[in-house]
Design an enzyme around this catalytic site. Structure first.
Site, short mmCIF file in Angstrom:
data_model
loop_
_atom_site.label_atom_id
_atom_site.label_comp_id
_atom_site.label_asym_id
_atom_site.label_seq_id
_atom_site.Cartn_x
_atom_site.Cartn_y
_atom_site.Cartn_z
N ASP A 126 65.05 19.72 25.26
CA ASP A 126 66.28 20.37 24.81
C ASP A 126 66.72 21.39 25.86
O ASP A 126 66.01 21.62 26.83
CB ASP A 126 66.10 21.03 23.44
CG ASP A 126 64.83 21.86 23.37
OD1 ASP A 126 64.43 22.41 24.42
OD2 ASP A 126 64.23 21.93 22.29
N ASP A 171 68.34 25.26 26.64
CA ASP A 171 68.70 26.61 26.21
C ASP A 171 69.61 27.21 27.27
O ASP A 171 69.39 27.03 28.47
CB ASP A 171 67.45 27.49 26.10
CG ASP A 171 66.50 26.98 25.03
OD1 ASP A 171 66.99 26.61 23.95
OD2 ASP A 171 65.28 26.93 25.29
N ASP A 192 57.81 34.79 29.10
CA ASP A 192 56.35 34.81 29.17
C ASP A 192 55.75 34.46 30.54
O ASP A 192 54.91 35.17 31.06
CB ASP A 192 55.75 33.92 28.06
CG ASP A 192 56.45 32.58 27.89
OD1 ASP A 192 57.31 32.25 28.73
OD2 ASP A 192 56.13 31.86 26.93
P1 ATP Z 1 59.01 23.62 25.28
O1 ATP Z 1 58.96 22.59 26.34
O2 ATP Z 1 57.89 23.53 24.34
O3 ATP Z 1 60.34 23.77 24.59
P2 ATP Z 1 59.71 26.21 26.27
O4 ATP Z 1 59.12 27.06 27.33
O5 ATP Z 1 61.11 25.76 26.44
O6 ATP Z 1 58.74 24.99 26.07
P3 ATP Z 1 60.63 27.47 23.89
O7 ATP Z 1 59.85 27.89 22.69
O8 ATP Z 1 61.71 26.48 23.76
O9 ATP Z 1 59.53 26.96 24.92
O10 ATP Z 1 61.16 28.81 24.54
C1 ATP Z 1 62.23 28.86 25.46
C2 ATP Z 1 62.01 29.97 26.46
O11 ATP Z 1 61.91 31.22 25.77
C3 ATP Z 1 60.72 29.87 27.25
O12 ATP Z 1 60.87 29.05 28.38
C4 ATP Z 1 60.45 31.31 27.61
O13 ATP Z 1 61.25 31.69 28.70
C5 ATP Z 1 60.93 32.05 26.39
N1 ATP Z 1 59.84 32.28 25.42
C6 ATP Z 1 59.46 31.47 24.40
N2 ATP Z 1 58.43 31.99 23.71
C7 ATP Z 1 58.14 33.16 24.28
C8 ATP Z 1 57.19 34.19 24.03
N3 ATP Z 1 56.32 34.08 23.05
N4 ATP Z 1 57.21 35.28 24.83
C9 ATP Z 1 58.11 35.40 25.83
N5 ATP Z 1 59.01 34.47 26.13
C10 ATP Z 1 59.06 33.36 25.37
MG MG Z 2 62.37 24.74 24.94
#
Ligand code: ATP
Ligand code: MG
Length: 446
Positions: free
Chosen positions: A73, A75, A149
């Site tokens: 997805d 963001d 993170d």
């Molecule tokens: P995925 O492939 O599982 O979606 P993702 O990194 O995109 O991995 P998301 O939960 O969609 O995970 O989060 C989007 C973004 O938000 C992350 O890339 C990160 O920059 C930020 N983020 C998410 N969770 C946290 C956290 N617990 N602490 C700090 N930043 C976070």
């Molecule tokens: Mg994501």
């Protein structure tokens, strides 16, 4: 009061000092062209920019593209407030109360648009273990990057210029296959212990090595996960188990000492050799399906993870003199209740899980009308797949699964021939008349 004010000013100053200028990396060097991102996310960025705002694809999608994975997805991060974003798009909705984000619909896609978020510094409200309770202040783009993170998650791709803004050397870390925490790992894990699970999940999924400084404190800090709300842990576990790399994730969780006490469910899985074989087979199966883009059901997944726990309880209750089916009902409830505290399994998922379990003894009946009614059960397919897995894991004889495979394929006449004579049905016990103290509804009759 004055102390608080001074500390706020002080932490602001600190923040300004630490906010670095990002590296601007051109497409010629990072290789991602605008046509690699979804048309919806591109359009959302363009529209926001036409309205005078900053807008970037951020986080997981940029990281995945750089690694060569297809993002699941997109963001978008922007300096527009949620209301301003909403005004730019007809099909959009503001979500959330504390920190609002906007869901923008573009064709079939739903794009999540988030306003740059800041860090509250020493004003942040925490629980007694240092976990930050609210993360809901708008901020600058540099603050937004620092709040994320891992360095590989703090990359901002502008589809218009095709450049990446890199605040924390994330592009270099991806090249070196390193997952590095932004800031001081211990502090960041204390603020949000789920980051430890994210580190393991992302490293396993993306083939990255967790930087030693980020890896080292995990074992000692694992217990902080106990204070994380159940619903949040459940979401994270679901992400992990459905990532397409569940086997690798769980293996690595165990290596990092994150599996113990984290979820009762994982303790059970890892402590029973037969259970482990069954669960690993189920997860390999799930991983394969996810990677082939096929749908998977959380109910099936959790039913497999908890099955050996159910078997143990079922045996115990039967040994106490209870009949098989009521004993299974009691065992199912006990197991689900024991998980409820840590895993916020929704009622719907719990219902699915129970149906799969309840079908198992019913699949042993191969005489009379029963096989026909089992075949009509809406959850038959899941129950049958579950049965096959049990056979594959060596818990039961494969012969039963083969019988069901043949029975499904057979025509009416052949089916009738396949039925076993009633008295020889394995697993069926003659009912002794005995007053029942507890008598939950039998799923066989339901
Ligand atoms: P995925 O492939 O599982 O979606 P993702 O990194 O995109 O991995 P998301 O939960 O969609 O995970 O989060 C989007 C973004 O938000 C992350 O890339 C990160 O920059 C930020 N983020 C998410 N969770 C946290 C956290 N617990 N602490 C700090 N930043 C976070
Ligand atoms: Mg994501």
């Amino acid at each position: 009061m004055i102390r608080k004010f001074i500390s706020r000013v002080f932490s602001r100053n600190k923040k300004t000092k630490s906010a670095q200028a990002p590296a601007t990396i051109a497409a010629a060097s990072h290789g991602i062209r605008r046509d690699r991102i979804s048309s919806g996310s591109r359009r959302v960025c363009e529209t926001l920019q036409e309205n005078g705002y900053k807008a970037y694809v951020v986080g997981g999608a940029v990281r995945d593209l750089l690694i060569g994975h297809q993002p699941k997805d997109y963001d978008i991060a922007t300096d527009a407030t949620p209301e301003q974003v909403k005004r730019c798009f007809r099909r959009s909705r503001i979500i959330g109360r504390r920190f609002q984000i906007v869901h923008v619909h573009q064709g079939q896609e739903v794009i999540e648009v988030t306003t740059f978020r800041g860090d509250q510094g020493s004003d942040a409200k925490t629980d007694s273990h240092g976990r930050v309770l609210h993360d809901n202040m708008f901020g600058s783009q540099a603050e937004d990057a620092t709040r994320r993170d891992f360095t590989v998650n703090a990359l901002y791709f502008d589809p218009t210029t095709e450049t990446i803004l890199d605040y924390h050397h994330g592009v270099a870390d991806i090249k070196q296959k390193t997952l590095r925490v932004i800031g001081e790992p211990k502090k960041r894990y204390r603020e949000d212990p789920v980051r430890m699970l994210r580190a393991v999940r992302l490293a396993a999924k993306l083939g990255l090595i967790i930087d030693p400084a980020a890896r080292e404190p995990i074992r000692a800090m694992a217990e902080l996960l106990e204070n994380v709300p159940a619903a949040r842990l459940f979401d994270e576990m679901l992400k992990l188990l459905t990532s397409g790399y569940a086997v690798k994730c769980l293996t690595q969780l165990r290596e990092e000492g994150l599996h113990h006490g984290l979820l009762p469910l994982l303790d059970v899985v890892f402590e029973q050799p037969l259970g482990e074989k069954f669960v690993m087979l189920a997860l390999e199966n799930t991983d394969r399906r996810v990677r082939q883009g096929k749908p998977i059901s959380p109910g099936f997944l959790f039913a497999t993870l908890l099955w050996h726990h159910v078997l143990t309880q079922w045996e115990r209750i039967k040994a106490g003199g209870e009949h098989a089916i009521p004993a299974l009902n009691l065992a199912m409830d006990e197991v689900l209740d024991s998980q409820a505290e840590k895993l916020a399994i929704t009622r719907r998922i719990a219902g699915d899980i129970k149906e799969i379990w309840a079908l198992q003894p019913r699949l042993e009946n191969r005489s009379g009308k029963r096989p026909y009614s089992v075949l009509e059960n809406p959850r038959f397919r899941a129950g049958y797949d579950f049965l096959l897995l049990r056979g594959e894991a060596g818990e039961i004889d494969n012969e039963l699964g083969i019988w069901w495979t043949d029975f499904q394929q057979a025509d009416g006449e052949k089916r009738a021939e396949m039925l076993l004579p009633a008295e020889k049905t394995p697993g069926k016990r003659r009912r002794r008349r005995k007053p029942r103290s507890t008598s939950p509804e039998s799923p066989a009759e339901a």
